[in-house]
Design an enzyme around this catalytic site. Sequence first.
Site, PDB file in Angstrom:
ATOM      1  N   ASP A  65      42.574  24.172 -57.010  1.00  0.00           N
ATOM      2  CA  ASP A  65      43.616  24.165 -55.974  1.00  0.00           C
ATOM      3  C   ASP A  65      44.956  24.673 -56.526  1.00  0.00           C
ATOM      4  O   ASP A  65      45.165  24.741 -57.757  1.00  0.00           O
ATOM      5  CB  ASP A  65      43.761  22.720 -55.453  1.00  0.00           C
ATOM      6  CG  ASP A  65      44.205  22.657 -53.994  1.00  0.00           C
ATOM      7  OD1 ASP A  65      44.691  23.667 -53.474  1.00  0.00           O
ATOM      8  OD2 ASP A  65      44.065  21.572 -53.384  1.00  0.00           O
ATOM      9  N   ASP A  79      43.278  24.687 -44.419  1.00  0.00           N
ATOM     10  CA  ASP A  79      43.181  23.244 -44.186  1.00  0.00           C
ATOM     11  C   ASP A  79      43.002  22.958 -42.700  1.00  0.00           C
ATOM     12  O   ASP A  79      42.796  21.805 -42.313  1.00  0.00           O
ATOM     13  CB  ASP A  79      44.446  22.531 -44.690  1.00  0.00           C
ATOM     14  CG  ASP A  79      44.370  22.265 -46.188  1.00  0.00           C
ATOM     15  OD1 ASP A  79      43.286  22.431 -46.763  1.00  0.00           O
ATOM     16  OD2 ASP A  79      45.406  21.890 -46.770  1.00  0.00           O
TER      17      ASP A  79
END
Length: 716
Positions: A469, A536
């Site tokens: 990430d 997301d």
Amino acid sequence: MQIYYQEETRTFYLNTRNTSYVFFVNELGDLEHLYYGKRIPNVDLRYLAYRHGYPFTPYFAETGACCAPDTYFREYPFGGSGDFRICAAELGGKDVCGMISQYVSHCIKKGDARIEGLPCAHGGAESLEVTLSDCEKNIRIVLHYTVYPDCDAITRRAEIINCGRNAVRLIKAASLSLDLSGHDYERVDLAGTYMFERAVVQRNALSYGKIGSFSSKGCTGHHGNPFVALCARGADEENGEVYGFNLVYSGNYENEIEVSAKGNTRIVSGIGGGLDQTLEAGRSFRTPEAVSVFSENGLGGMSRLFHDFIREHIVPRKWAYAHRPVVVNTWETCLFDVSEEKIMGMVRSAKEMGAEILVLDDGWFRPDDKQGLGDWKIDAEKFPSGLKKLSEKLHENGMGFGLWFEPEMVNPNSDLFREHPEYAANNGKGLLSRNQLVLDFSNRTVVDFVFEKMKSVLDGLQIEYLKWDFNRYITEPCGAAGKRGAFLHNYMLGVYSLLDRITRRYPNILIESCAGGGGRFDLGMLCYSPQIWASDNTDPFNRIAIQFGTSLAYPNSVISSHVTHGVVAGFPANLRLRSATSEFGPYGYEFNPDSICIEDRILLKNWKDEVCRREELMLRGDLYRLIAEDKFVAYMLVSKDKTSALFTLIQYYFTAADEVKRVRLRGLNEKAFYRNSSDGKIYSGAVLMNAGLLLDGLVCAGGKAERIEFTQVDCL
Ligand code: DGJ
């Protein structure tokens, strides 16, 4: 032979299956571009060279006003060379002669060449290196081209070498510059934002002057993408000429497009945001690679070329067509509240849904996002047996293990920052974002440190998957050299070196790249990680727009997508629609399997089995976008041999005007016959592609998803 040099005319021909790219060494010794487009014979094209002098266009006394650098088409224009259009490269320094770079030599080789320190495509057929020099012979420029015939792709990059005695300032060094005749083109690119990455497909006609797209965020960003296309006006999804470009790079980029005063188009693509590198004597600078494709079959044709190119030549060979494990990820259901007990408690029901790997996302080393990032010390209260034991227990229960990392960042509230504030970019004196600072990856000591930390966690684990990430942009840091552009590029080199070391040490771990959703979706990351978390935003209505936009430049097999409860669009979608949306790319779940009733778990398991049965189409198939409207999307994945296909319709909402709708299929064999899995009947390919399918029964609540398989049958 794909690359050919004609000695007499000093012309280079680069050919792929359906395209030709031609340039020659002109009377100034400069490389002059002649043609890029549909494949043509290797003939003398110098009659196309523009030879006309205009008032105010500077020229050299030896060749006269007709050979004016400001008007002819150029391969790699340097600033300060009598060409007032956007330049590909620019140098500063007292020994640099900013005139025309002149041809010195060339060589043609089989295969491709790696770029030290930078990711690049693999498996090229032939490569060309042309060496140029400035008039004082202080600077050498090597232009590298590689052809990928089957994908109609050409990669390009430049290497700039300081052969003089003094340091020079490299202000700009693009990867690609291309001059096209006229400006009857429309620019297509991908815009968006966090939670809506690449969902906005922009299309604008070119006009005089300069336009472009860029990132100054230290990563490719949520707001845009290095991909850009130039379509001939009127080109549509399946017809018309389209040039597509992309960069094998994950940092700042810039695509500049200029329509010159004489009405021609130049595109320059490369590292953005002011490179500003100091090139000491004897040192060289290598640009990232740029990819270009040309298709006569509209945007869809261009996408399919990019898809083939990425699967064959960008994604690591080991993973390109490998089964993508179905994961269940803890983030959307647990956030930071993860524990051994919770994880182990999910195993049985996760297996009932068909999950193959349980991914422990953020939270395994900290209670929230305010602390601990950089230390990678497991939270012993949450995981009393440790990660090694957890990974073993999962495997004993028939479940694989995946783990979240954010290697490039540090919380100020961490032991790492307290002990080594100098490891943070700008010594940590800068803006915060998500309570975190960026580590100075331009410093090899920091990269080595992070590598050792990751090793100390990963060694000995039974682990199949790593989520990498990156949750903030890079703001003011400029590193030891004091130059932001140089720092950001060196930062990227540090990231690539860590990715390289991790992928070499753990060749069996599949890395899924992520950047607060899809903030670093690019060819650079794909060279290490075969799939990227697209966003997301997992609401299916929004997600399909994100996936459709992303598919313009990237294949389904790299666009990771999970079934969740996520609602952004404002109304709940049914489970079938959620699953169909996720089937677009590598499939998974992001909810607590225990929260799903047993009937739905069985339903999901059956769908997962279907998804896996059809996985080859997702991994290798040709994508045809059939409908991309506000209310519907429909697409097909067709096997390369055209014997099987999957049609998917996704409907968001319904109006009475949609009651009667036909859709024409694409990509099938007109002469073949196919069984339609929804009615069991047999149809000819010609009928399906011309008369089409009838889409009825579109009335539904919470959206509708329809999937129909078409399988070729021998005869009626
Ligand atoms: C951002 C990612 O996009 C999410 O999926 C999740 O991994 C969080 N970061 C964790 O902090």
